[in-house]
Design a protein around this motif. Structure first.
Motif, PDB file in Angstrom:
ATOM      1  N   GLY A  69       0.491  -0.913   0.086  1.00 49.18           N
ATOM      2  CA  GLY A  69      -0.134   0.201  -0.183  1.00 49.18           C
ATOM      3  C   GLY A  69       0.634   1.515  -0.585  1.00 49.18           C
ATOM      4  O   GLY A  69       0.331   2.011  -0.751  1.00 49.18           O
ATOM      5  N   VAL A  70       1.912   1.628   0.120  1.00 48.14           N
ATOM      6  CA  VAL A  70       3.086   2.849   0.761  1.00 48.14           C
ATOM      7  C   VAL A  70       3.806   2.518   0.399  1.00 48.14           C
ATOM      8  O   VAL A  70       4.045   2.976  -0.656  1.00 48.14           O
ATOM      9  CB  VAL A  70       3.437   3.034   2.157  1.00 48.14           C
ATOM     10  CG1 VAL A  70       3.733   4.386   2.031  1.00 48.14           C
ATOM     11  CG2 VAL A  70       1.567   2.981   3.194  1.00 48.14           C
ATOM     12  N   VAL A  71       5.179   1.184   0.277  1.00 49.30           N
ATOM     13  CA  VAL A  71       5.569   0.916  -0.398  1.00 49.30           C
ATOM     14  C   VAL A  71       5.978  -0.716  -0.955  1.00 49.30           C
ATOM     15  O   VAL A  71       5.339  -1.672  -0.492  1.00 49.30           O
ATOM     16  CB  VAL A  71       7.160   0.643   0.468  1.00 49.30           C
ATOM     17  CG1 VAL A  71       8.555   0.057   0.033  1.00 49.30           C
ATOM     18  CG2 VAL A  71       7.145   2.540   1.107  1.00 49.30           C
ATOM     19  N   GLY A  72       6.672  -1.403  -2.616  1.00 52.65           N
ATOM     20  CA  GLY A  72       6.287  -2.315  -2.594  1.00 52.65           C
ATOM     21  C   GLY A  72       7.323  -3.156  -2.195  1.00 52.65           C
ATOM     22  O   GLY A  72       7.382  -4.151  -1.169  1.00 52.65           O
ATOM     23  N   ASN A  73       8.543  -2.551  -2.225  1.00 52.97           N
ATOM     24  CA  ASN A  73      10.151  -3.901  -1.858  1.00 52.97           C
ATOM     25  C   ASN A  73      10.500  -2.903  -1.157  1.00 52.97           C
ATOM     26  O   ASN A  73      11.645  -1.486  -1.457  1.00 52.97           O
ATOM     27  CB  ASN A  73      10.858  -3.812  -3.340  1.00 52.97           C
ATOM     28  CG  ASN A  73      11.809  -4.580  -2.740  1.00 52.97           C
ATOM     29  OD1 ASN A  73      12.263  -4.970  -1.267  1.00 52.97           O
ATOM     30  ND2 ASN A  73      12.575  -4.671  -3.642  1.00 52.97           N
ATOM     31  N   ASN A  74      10.462  -2.576   0.287  1.00 50.49           N
ATOM     32  CA  ASN A  74      10.690  -2.083   1.430  1.00 50.49           C
ATOM     33  C   ASN A  74      12.580  -2.650   1.381  1.00 50.49           C
ATOM     34  O   ASN A  74      12.612  -3.293   2.308  1.00 50.49           O
ATOM     35  CB  ASN A  74      10.477  -1.367   2.449  1.00 50.49           C
ATOM     36  CG  ASN A  74      11.046  -0.906   3.611  1.00 50.49           C
ATOM     37  OD1 ASN A  74      11.791   0.404   2.921  1.00 50.49           O
ATOM     38  ND2 ASN A  74      11.342  -0.889   4.452  1.00 50.49           N
ATOM     39  N   SER A  75      13.865  -1.601   0.629  1.00 46.40           N
ATOM     40  CA  SER A  75      15.191  -2.303   0.578  1.00 46.40           C
ATOM     41  C   SER A  75      15.863  -2.380   1.391  1.00 46.40           C
ATOM     42  O   SER A  75      16.538  -1.239   1.083  1.00 46.40           O
ATOM     43  CB  SER A  75      15.589  -2.728  -1.353  1.00 46.40           C
ATOM     44  OG  SER A  75      16.808  -3.105  -0.914  1.00 46.40           O
ATOM     45  N   GLY A  76      15.548  -2.688   2.836  1.00 48.00           N
ATOM     46  CA  GLY A  76      16.887  -1.596   3.539  1.00 48.00           C
ATOM     47  C   GLY A  76      16.486  -0.660   3.949  1.00 48.00           C
ATOM     48  O   GLY A  76      16.977   0.212   4.842  1.00 48.00           O
TER      49      GLY A  76
ATOM     50  N   GLN B 232       7.509  -6.260   0.751  1.00 44.75           N
ATOM     51  CA  GLN B 232       8.400  -7.204   1.670  1.00 44.75           C
ATOM     52  C   GLN B 232       9.741  -5.634   1.775  1.00 44.75           C
ATOM     53  O   GLN B 232       9.566  -4.723   1.547  1.00 44.75           O
ATOM     54  CB  GLN B 232       9.136  -7.733  -0.349  1.00 44.75           C
ATOM     55  CG  GLN B 232      11.149  -8.121   0.186  1.00 44.75           C
ATOM     56  CD  GLN B 232      11.509  -9.059  -1.017  1.00 44.75           C
ATOM     57  OE1 GLN B 232      10.875  -9.976  -1.416  1.00 44.75           O
ATOM     58  NE2 GLN B 232      12.266  -8.602  -1.569  1.00 44.75           N
ATOM     59  N   SER B 233       9.740  -6.437   2.612  1.00 42.27           N
ATOM     60  CA  SER B 233      10.198  -5.803   3.223  1.00 42.27           C
ATOM     61  C   SER B 233      12.138  -6.112   4.051  1.00 42.27           C
ATOM     62  O   SER B 233      11.563  -6.934   5.627  1.00 42.27           O
ATOM     63  CB  SER B 233       9.959  -4.984   4.882  1.00 42.27           C
ATOM     64  OG  SER B 233      10.420  -4.116   5.378  1.00 42.27           O
ATOM     65  N   SER B 234      13.106  -5.969   4.142  1.00 42.19           N
ATOM     66  CA  SER B 234      14.374  -5.837   4.837  1.00 42.19           C
ATOM     67  C   SER B 234      14.869  -4.804   5.429  1.00 42.19           C
ATOM     68  O   SER B 234      16.023  -4.830   5.503  1.00 42.19           O
ATOM     69  CB  SER B 234      15.558  -6.244   3.297  1.00 42.19           C
ATOM     70  OG  SER B 234      15.238  -5.644   2.782  1.00 42.19           O
TER      71      SER B 234
ATOM     72  N   SER C 268       3.196  -6.309   6.250  1.00 40.31           N
ATOM     73  CA  SER C 268       4.355  -6.712   5.526  1.00 40.31           C
ATOM     74  C   SER C 268       4.389  -8.161   4.557  1.00 40.31           C
ATOM     75  O   SER C 268       3.714  -9.093   6.190  1.00 40.31           O
ATOM     76  CB  SER C 268       6.208  -6.712   5.805  1.00 40.31           C
ATOM     77  OG  SER C 268       6.772  -6.859   4.996  1.00 40.31           O
ATOM     78  N   GLY C 269       4.088  -8.854   3.381  1.00 36.24           N
ATOM     79  CA  GLY C 269       3.875 -10.119   3.052  1.00 36.24           C
ATOM     80  C   GLY C 269       5.055 -10.847   3.980  1.00 36.24           C
ATOM     81  O   GLY C 269       4.725 -11.944   4.299  1.00 36.24           O
ATOM     82  N   ALA C 270       6.210 -10.090   3.380  1.00 36.34           N
ATOM     83  CA  ALA C 270       7.589 -10.874   3.506  1.00 36.34           C
ATOM     84  C   ALA C 270       8.541 -10.099   4.294  1.00 36.34           C
ATOM     85  O   ALA C 270       8.767  -9.633   4.461  1.00 36.34           O
ATOM     86  CB  ALA C 270       8.174 -11.916   2.142  1.00 36.34           C
ATOM     87  N   ASN C 271       9.056 -10.351   5.713  1.00 39.13           N
ATOM     88  CA  ASN C 271      10.300  -9.799   6.752  1.00 39.13           C
ATOM     89  C   ASN C 271      11.462 -10.758   7.472  1.00 39.13           C
ATOM     90  O   ASN C 271      11.139 -11.252   7.221  1.00 39.13           O
ATOM     91  CB  ASN C 271       9.064  -9.127   7.432  1.00 39.13           C
ATOM     92  CG  ASN C 271       9.425  -8.696   8.849  1.00 39.13           C
ATOM     93  OD1 ASN C 271      10.193  -7.795   8.308  1.00 39.13           O
ATOM     94  ND2 ASN C 271       9.808  -8.943   9.991  1.00 39.13           N
ATOM     95  N   THR C 272      12.488 -10.264   6.079  1.00 38.32           N
ATOM     96  CA  THR C 272      13.574  -9.883   6.777  1.00 38.32           C
ATOM     97  C   THR C 272      14.352  -8.847   7.584  1.00 38.32           C
ATOM     98  O   THR C 272      15.899  -8.877   8.130  1.00 38.32           O
ATOM     99  CB  THR C 272      14.576 -10.281   5.111  1.00 38.32           C
ATOM    100  OG1 THR C 272      14.715  -9.446   4.824  1.00 38.32           O
ATOM    101  CG2 THR C 272      13.809 -11.987   4.863  1.00 38.32           C
ATOM    102  N   GLY C 273      13.395  -8.043   8.009  1.00 37.65           N
ATOM    103  CA  GLY C 273      14.108  -6.883   8.564  1.00 37.65           C
ATOM    104  C   GLY C 273      13.192  -6.757   9.512  1.00 37.65           C
ATOM    105  O   GLY C 273      13.394  -7.528  10.759  1.00 37.65           O
TER     106      GLY C 273
END
Length: 394
Positions: free
Chosen positions: A205-212, A246-248, A277-282
């Motif tokens: 909704g806000v960010v597609g891929n929160n890459s770090g 996705q969020s790392s 988040s759908g997938a969280n590594t962060g």
């Protein structure tokens, strides 16, 4: 916003009452306010005693609805690009997209902008990530539309998008968000009321891929969905989320209030479908979800989570509405995640908990039942300060 500066001392901080205690000398001041032409680098001489400076600001008329093609050049004032129309915003986007200029620009919006539901080309790209400052100044960009990655395609590590609300409806494939497609910088104090419908992965909704990157103090207010289908022999992670697909990086002090839906099917299941988040590594902390999280797949192998589905990172002090999904976390550690009833979610106690025990923090209680359904809001959205118990209301 009033700022006062000295050639040697730099920017001067105001007193608690908003006034300034200034030694004798020469200063400059600037006043930036939504709906007015900016006053920038005005001179001020202090010689002693109380100094009162009368100012006259020029009101801006309503900006015309963008026609989808017009681009109006913006001349910076003291190094900042002040934008007040869709045509000026389109010029800014074109400078980055077509000329690879203004990647490090400082931009401030002066007025609400209507993009007229015309096809929007996201600002930036994989090789031209925005690394400057984009201050929405409390303004709303409405009518975002088209097949795109979001208002911005990518924000680099030093880039920041803040104080902005975006509304509209967009479609896309992967790496699509209501405000930013791929974020490695900061998205702060923003609301996305953008319906996002993709046929791919990593959509939010806000960010597609929160890459770090960092997402802080943000609200997701419109439905997010993916129609991705797969016949892959392995389970497919959609990385579909209310706030970030996705969020790392870090997602903090934020909430999702809208549905997250996986509309596609997969023989061996779909996963990575979550309210925050759908997938969280962060790290997810101090967040909540009240939106329904669901999938249409009927093969019995799909999974979803009210806060996060695939959790390979950490979650702290986060909550979800009972019944929004069968699980708070689909897989991985469930530490730091709690289910609450509707009454509990609307209570002052939850607002205080989201603020790490403080009555004064990023979250406020809703002003009344008409604001966000009575659920907590972010302080910048209004609302009211919570009290430690309802008895203190008086």
């Amino acid at each position: 916003v009033l700022t006062v500066s000295h050639a040697v001392a730099g920017q001067i901080m105001p007193e608690h009452d908003g006034g300034y205690r200034l030694p004798a000398g020469d200063y400059t001041y600037s006043i930036i306010a939504k709906g007015y032409e900016p006053l920038v680098a005005q001179t001020l001489k202090v010689e002693g005693g109380v100094v009162t400076v009368p100012v006259t600001m020029t009101s801006l008329g309503a900006a015309p609805v963008w026609d989808g093609t017009t681009k109006t050049t913006v001349t910076p004032i003291d190094g900042t690009y002040y934008i007040k129309s869709g045509a000026e915003l389109a010029w800014f986007a074109g400078e980055i997209n077509d000329e690879k200029r203004l990647l490090d620009a400082r931009v401030v919006l002066l007025a609400d902008i209507t993009l007229g539901n015309k096809n929007w080309k996201s600002v930036g790209g994989y090789d031209r990530k925005f690394n400057g400052s984009f201050d929405g100044n409390g303004c709303v960009i409405s009518g975002l539309a088209g097949n795109c990655y979001g208002l911005f395609y990518a924000v680099d590590t030093a880039g920041i998008i803040e104080n902005l609300t975006v509304s509209g409806s967009i479609t896309g494939t992967s790496n699509t968000g209501g405000i930013v497609g791929v974020n490695s910088g900061t998205v702060k104090n923003c609301a996305a009321n953008v319906m996002v419908a993709v046929d791919g992965q990593r959509a939010g909704g806000v960010v597609g891929n929160n890459s770090g990157g960092l997402i802080s103090g943000c609200a997701a207010l419109a439905p997010v969905s993916s129609s991705y289908n797969s016949t892959n022999i392995n389970k497919i992670s959609l990385a579909l989320g209310g706030i970030a697909g996705q969020s790392s990086g870090t997602v903090e002090y934020s909430y999702n209030a809208a549905a997250v839906t996986a509309k596609g099917t997969s023989t061996n299941g779909l996963g990575g479908i979550g309210g925050v988040s759908g997938a969280n590594t962060g790290n997810i902390k101090n967040c909540y979800n009240i939106g329904v999280v669901s999938y249409a797949d009927t093969h019995g192998k799909s999974t979803a989570g009210a806060v996060v589905d695939e959790n390979n990172g950490t979650v702290q002090n986060s909550y979800y509405l009972e019944g929004s999904c069968s699980k708070g976390v689909g897989s991985g550690s469930t530490d730091g995640v709690q289910s609450k009833t509707s009454t509990e979610m609307k209570a002052y106690a939850l607002v205080i908990a989201l603020n790490d025990g403080s009555v004064d923090g990023p979250f406020y209680a809703a002003a009344d039942a008409s604001q966000n359904g009575g659920y907590p809001v972010l302080k910048w959205q209004g609302g009211k300060a919570p009290v430690t118990s309802p008895d203190e209301l008086g």
